[in-house]
Design an enzyme around this catalytic site. Sequence first.
Site, PDB file in Angstrom:
ATOM      1  CG  ASP A 227      -1.919   1.100   1.239  1.00 51.76           C
ATOM      2  OD1 ASP A 227      -2.733   1.169   0.318  1.00 51.76           O
ATOM      3  OD2 ASP A 227      -1.893   1.914   2.187  1.00 51.76           O
ATOM      4  CD  GLU A 286      -2.134   2.087  -3.561  1.00 57.35           C
ATOM      5  OE1 GLU A 286      -3.228   2.660  -3.712  1.00 57.35           O
ATOM      6  OE2 GLU A 286      -1.464   2.192  -2.516  1.00 57.35           O
TER       7      GLU A 286
END
Length: 547
Positions: A227, A286
């Site tokens: 993330d 990401e």
Amino acid sequence: MTQELSTTAPEHLPRQRGDWWRDAVIYQVYVRSFADSDGDGIGDLRGIRERLPHLAGLGVDAVWITPFYASPQADGGYDVADYRAVDPLFGKLSDADDLVREAHRLGLRVIVDIVPNHTSDQHPWFLAALAGGPERAYYHFRPGKGANGELPPNDWESVFGGPAWTRAAVPDGDGGTSQPEAGGEWYLHLFAPEQPDLNWEHPAVSEEFASVLRFWLDLGVDGFRIDVAHGMVKADGMPDIGLREQAKMIGAQVLPFFDQDGVHEIHRSWRRLLDGYEGERIGVAEAWAPTAERLALYVRPDEMHQAFNFQFLRCPWDPDRMREVIDASLAATASVGAPTTWVLSNHDVVRHPTRYGDGPAGLRRARAAALLMLALPGSAYIYQGEELGLPEVTDLPDEVRQDPSFFRAEGQDGFRDGCRVPIPWTRSGSSHGFGSAGSWLPQPDSWGELSVEAQTGVPGSTLELYRAALAVRREHPGLGAGDAVTWLDAPEGVLALARDGFLCTTNTTGTEVELPVPGTVLLSSGAPGFGDGTVRLPADSSTWWAI
């Protein structure tokens, strides 16, 4: 659950081979919205395990599961209080272990989220930091500006809207806090105030996360989706940006808090850790970057294995722009020997049937885009419910919303709840088979006819289209692997993408387009019509051909 659709392994299992990640199809599960096993209205790990046969039968190679760690749930679990514990909302650590084992039995690999940019404000480190402990150096605390430090240290804005700084409060001993903290320092949070950013220049932070990664790798997971992989390092001095609405600039230009060159050393250290384990464990970044070339830096041979291609996700339904993005993406990743990773939707963006248009037109384009994406070389991600053609839920009442960006009224669209509504498994029931009770976000009544049950075995349904596409992709030698495509001449508005013995034609126009029959139809998102040596491609459709 109200109904079990399948509890046995499918007749065919996903491929198990070397370099599996280079052309893998990976299914994203948003844990709280996939399947509820205990009737509390919220999805959980046991629910995922019970529905794994659907994913194996769909034909995907792996499943990516969003955070299920101990968390106050201020941002759907992306505010982690304990990276080694399962939140009771989602089950127990043994449930995670059972899920990984069952997935492996079905031939599916498991990728879990890791959240290294920030912790929860309830993480022991941050609580100790507020109390003045040495853990304060693990975060970004700065004195404020103004005569009494009453202004934020700089002009950075949260992705969720508003300032990226909150003035610290100290515990009052009764479970509450007092304002302001003595000394008046502020802490950085690029997302919600409950998500303080970590200071990755402190060695304790990198040591802790290396330990966390080993914990889950030892349990058997096959990799991590990282993330905010572009956000762990901030520019020296944390300079002002001088512009408002900074969230709209993400992915458009380099910002002093995103896509800094220093993040790559972190990813290199993680790659070395992953390579120390057997079984080809992978890292998926990401990462939002302003160009395909900047994004390719995250997948150099000594860094991550994949990085989401958000340029493709953001691309409008326009043939020139699509071709431009595809070419730039393939060229950039080929320059570093990595696969391109394609994605159309996820838990942070409006579902693509709605992005592409209202009603039937949006669904037609979404089905066509799916075949175009799955025809491209590299790896592809499917967001849960995408295989059902689910649209964005745009009419959720304000009182049921839970997305923190909605309550801050700006940033990241402010409407992420609409893509997170629990998916339908059956035609009927209080939650269309999601669980034995209702669901944490209300499902539209019309979703019963979009359910797995309603679409299974129905020729032409979106679910059967995805199943057929993944079966063809697995069997046809011209699909999946590789790093290039050949564009053929085609009528205006039509993309004709050729690979070894394979052709994908995508008609992006709103009318039929006629052209010479190029080969034998393998699959189509809309039934083509045939004449004397010609074929009429339906509006907003893709067709796969053997050539």
